[in-house]
Scaffold this motif. Structure first.
Motif, short mmCIF file in Angstrom:
data_model
loop_
_atom_site.label_atom_id
_atom_site.label_comp_id
_atom_site.label_asym_id
_atom_site.label_seq_id
_atom_site.Cartn_x
_atom_site.Cartn_y
_atom_site.Cartn_z
N GLU A 8 -4.04 -3.99 -13.15
CA GLU A 8 -3.04 -3.30 -12.33
C GLU A 8 -1.64 -3.78 -12.67
OE1 GLU A 8 -5.03 -2.29 -8.13
OE2 GLU A 8 -4.96 -4.43 -8.57
N LEU A 9 -1.50 -5.09 -12.80
CA LEU A 9 -0.19 -5.67 -13.11
C LEU A 9 -0.42 -7.06 -13.69
CD1 LEU A 9 2.93 -5.61 -12.94
CD2 LEU A 9 2.71 -6.61 -10.65
N ARG A 10 -0.10 -7.20 -14.95
CA ARG A 10 -0.28 -8.50 -15.59
C ARG A 10 1.08 -9.18 -15.64
NH1 ARG A 10 -4.44 -10.42 -18.93
NH2 ARG A 10 -5.36 -8.35 -19.09
N SER A 11 1.36 -9.99 -14.64
CA SER A 11 2.66 -10.64 -14.58
C SER A 11 2.60 -11.85 -13.67
CB SER A 11 3.72 -9.67 -14.05
OG SER A 11 4.94 -10.34 -13.84
N GLN A 23 6.00 -1.89 -2.99
CA GLN A 23 5.70 -0.49 -3.31
C GLN A 23 4.39 -0.06 -2.68
OE1 GLN A 23 8.87 0.39 -4.37
NE2 GLN A 23 7.68 1.89 -5.49
N ARG A 24 3.41 -0.95 -2.73
CA ARG A 24 2.09 -0.61 -2.18
C ARG A 24 2.16 -0.51 -0.65
NH1 ARG A 24 -2.87 -3.51 -4.04
NH2 ARG A 24 -3.68 -1.49 -3.51
N ILE A 25 2.91 -1.41 -0.03
CA ILE A 25 3.08 -1.36 1.43
C ILE A 25 3.79 -0.05 1.82
CG2 ILE A 25 4.28 -2.42 3.39
CD1 ILE A 25 3.73 -5.17 2.01
N ALA A 26 4.82 0.30 1.06
CA ALA A 26 5.57 1.53 1.33
C ALA A 26 4.66 2.75 1.19
CB ALA A 26 6.76 1.64 0.39
N GLY A 27 3.78 2.74 0.20
CA GLY A 27 2.86 3.86 0.00
C GLY A 27 1.90 4.00 1.17
N LEU A 28 1.37 2.89 1.64
CA LEU A 28 0.47 2.93 2.80
C LEU A 28 1.19 3.48 4.02
CD1 LEU A 28 -1.99 2.26 4.55
CD2 LEU A 28 -1.23 -0.13 4.57
N ARG A 29 2.41 3.01 4.24
CA ARG A 29 3.16 3.48 5.42
C ARG A 29 3.46 4.97 5.33
NH1 ARG A 29 7.00 -1.71 7.02
NH2 ARG A 29 5.23 -3.10 7.32
N GLU A 30 3.81 5.42 4.13
CA GLU A 30 4.13 6.82 3.94
C GLU A 30 2.91 7.71 4.21
OE1 GLU A 30 6.41 7.53 0.33
OE2 GLU A 30 5.32 9.41 0.10
N ARG A 31 1.76 7.31 3.67
CA ARG A 31 0.56 8.15 3.82
C ARG A 31 -0.01 8.09 5.23
NH1 ARG A 31 0.30 6.20 -1.54
NH2 ARG A 31 -0.84 4.36 -0.89
N SER A 32 0.04 6.91 5.88
CA SER A 32 -0.50 6.83 7.24
C SER A 32 0.42 7.55 8.23
CB SER A 32 -0.72 5.36 7.65
OG SER A 32 0.45 4.60 7.51
N THR A 33 1.74 7.40 8.07
CA THR A 33 2.62 8.13 8.99
C THR A 33 2.60 9.62 8.69
OG1 THR A 33 4.55 7.69 7.59
CG2 THR A 33 4.17 6.17 9.40
N GLY A 34 2.36 9.98 7.42
CA GLY A 34 2.23 11.39 7.06
C GLY A 34 1.06 12.03 7.80
N ARG A 90 -4.38 -5.36 4.59
CA ARG A 90 -4.80 -6.49 3.77
C ARG A 90 -4.87 -6.06 2.30
NH1 ARG A 90 -10.32 -8.37 5.81
NH2 ARG A 90 -9.83 -6.85 7.42
N ASN A 91 -5.41 -4.87 2.08
CA ASN A 91 -5.59 -4.40 0.69
C ASN A 91 -4.28 -4.30 -0.07
OD1 ASN A 91 -8.26 -4.23 1.35
ND2 ASN A 91 -8.33 -2.00 1.46
N VAL A 92 -3.26 -3.75 0.58
CA VAL A 92 -2.00 -3.55 -0.15
C VAL A 92 -1.23 -4.86 -0.34
CG1 VAL A 92 -1.74 -1.13 0.52
CG2 VAL A 92 -0.70 -2.92 1.94
N ARG A 93 -1.68 -5.92 0.32
CA ARG A 93 -1.02 -7.22 0.17
C ARG A 93 -1.78 -8.17 -0.76
NH1 ARG A 93 0.45 -5.00 4.68
NH2 ARG A 93 2.48 -5.41 5.64
N ARG A 94 -2.91 -7.74 -1.28
CA ARG A 94 -3.67 -8.63 -2.17
C ARG A 94 -2.95 -8.77 -3.51
NH1 ARG A 94 -5.70 -5.75 -6.14
NH2 ARG A 94 -6.32 -3.58 -5.77
N TYR A 123 7.85 -6.86 -5.85
CA TYR A 123 8.19 -5.44 -5.92
C TYR A 123 6.92 -4.58 -5.87
CZ TYR A 123 9.87 -0.98 -7.70
OH TYR A 123 10.15 0.35 -7.84
N HIS A 124 5.94 -4.99 -6.63
CA HIS A 124 4.65 -4.29 -6.67
C HIS A 124 4.04 -4.22 -5.26
CE1 HIS A 124 0.20 -4.15 -7.48
NE2 HIS A 124 0.60 -3.19 -8.28
N ARG A 125 4.08 -5.35 -4.57
CA ARG A 125 3.54 -5.41 -3.22
C ARG A 125 4.33 -4.51 -2.26
NH1 ARG A 125 1.82 -10.46 0.53
NH2 ARG A 125 3.53 -10.13 1.96
#
Ligand SMILES: [Zn+2]
Length: 165
Positions: A131-134, A146-157, A121-125, A142-144
């Motif tokens: 954080e991003l003024r746009s 990237q955040r989803i990809a980061g969560l997946r990378e760290r949790s699978t890591g 939920r957090n990475v999809r808010r 794209y921002h979202r």
């Protein structure tokens, strides 16, 4: 993530005995919002010190047993998986036994994860202004991503580190 069945979950654990996996109290799988989840995480309703995370690693379903109170400490602690600076600051400490012989000898690895496993939920808010003024939908998407990809990378890591034993 793809929807999981009870059988898939119970047979996925890499760091828990078959008995623990069979006795784990599962959440209501029909209620899970699978398409908006990067991992399924929950606290055992009967054994509150036991928590479980199930996620996909290289196409394989991997279940992890985590131990901890599931309560955030008095001080703020950033979630190591979603790293969300707004909703990810009430992380709780968990330790996971390593897989295989190393885990059976008592070796564990610790992490800090959102106490209620709300990382997806957090990475999809929507981003805060600092954080991003746009208002550009493509940039926001794209921002979202990237955040989803980061969560997946760290949790699978973390899962890979547990599987490495
Ligand atoms: Zn988190």
């Amino acid at each position: 993530m793809n929807p999981l069945t009870e059988h898939q979950i119970r047979t996925s654990f890499v760091n828990a005995s078959k008995g623990v996996a069979q006795r784990a109290a599962l959440p209501d799988l029909a209620e899970a919002a699978w398409e908006d989840l990067d991992y399924l995480g929950w606290q055992d309703a009967k054994k509150p010190q036991q928590h479980y995370v199930v996620l996909e690693v290289d196409g394989e379903i991997v279940g992890l047993l985590l131990r901890g109170t599931g309560r955030p400490p008095g001080k703020k602690m950033l979630c190591a998986w979603c790293e969300d600076v707004i909703d990810g600051v009430a992380a709780a400490s968990f330790v996971a036994p390593l897989a295989g012989a190393s885990g059976r000898r008592g070796n564990t690895k610790g992490t800090a994860v959102c106490a209620d496993f709300r990382c997806s939920r957090n990475v999809r808010r929507a981003p805060a202004a600092y954080e991003l003024r746009s208002e550009d939908p493509a940039l926001l998407a794209y921002h979202r991503e990237q955040r989803i990809a980061g969560l997946r990378e760290r949790s699978t890591g973390f899962a890979r580190a547990i599987m490495g034993g």
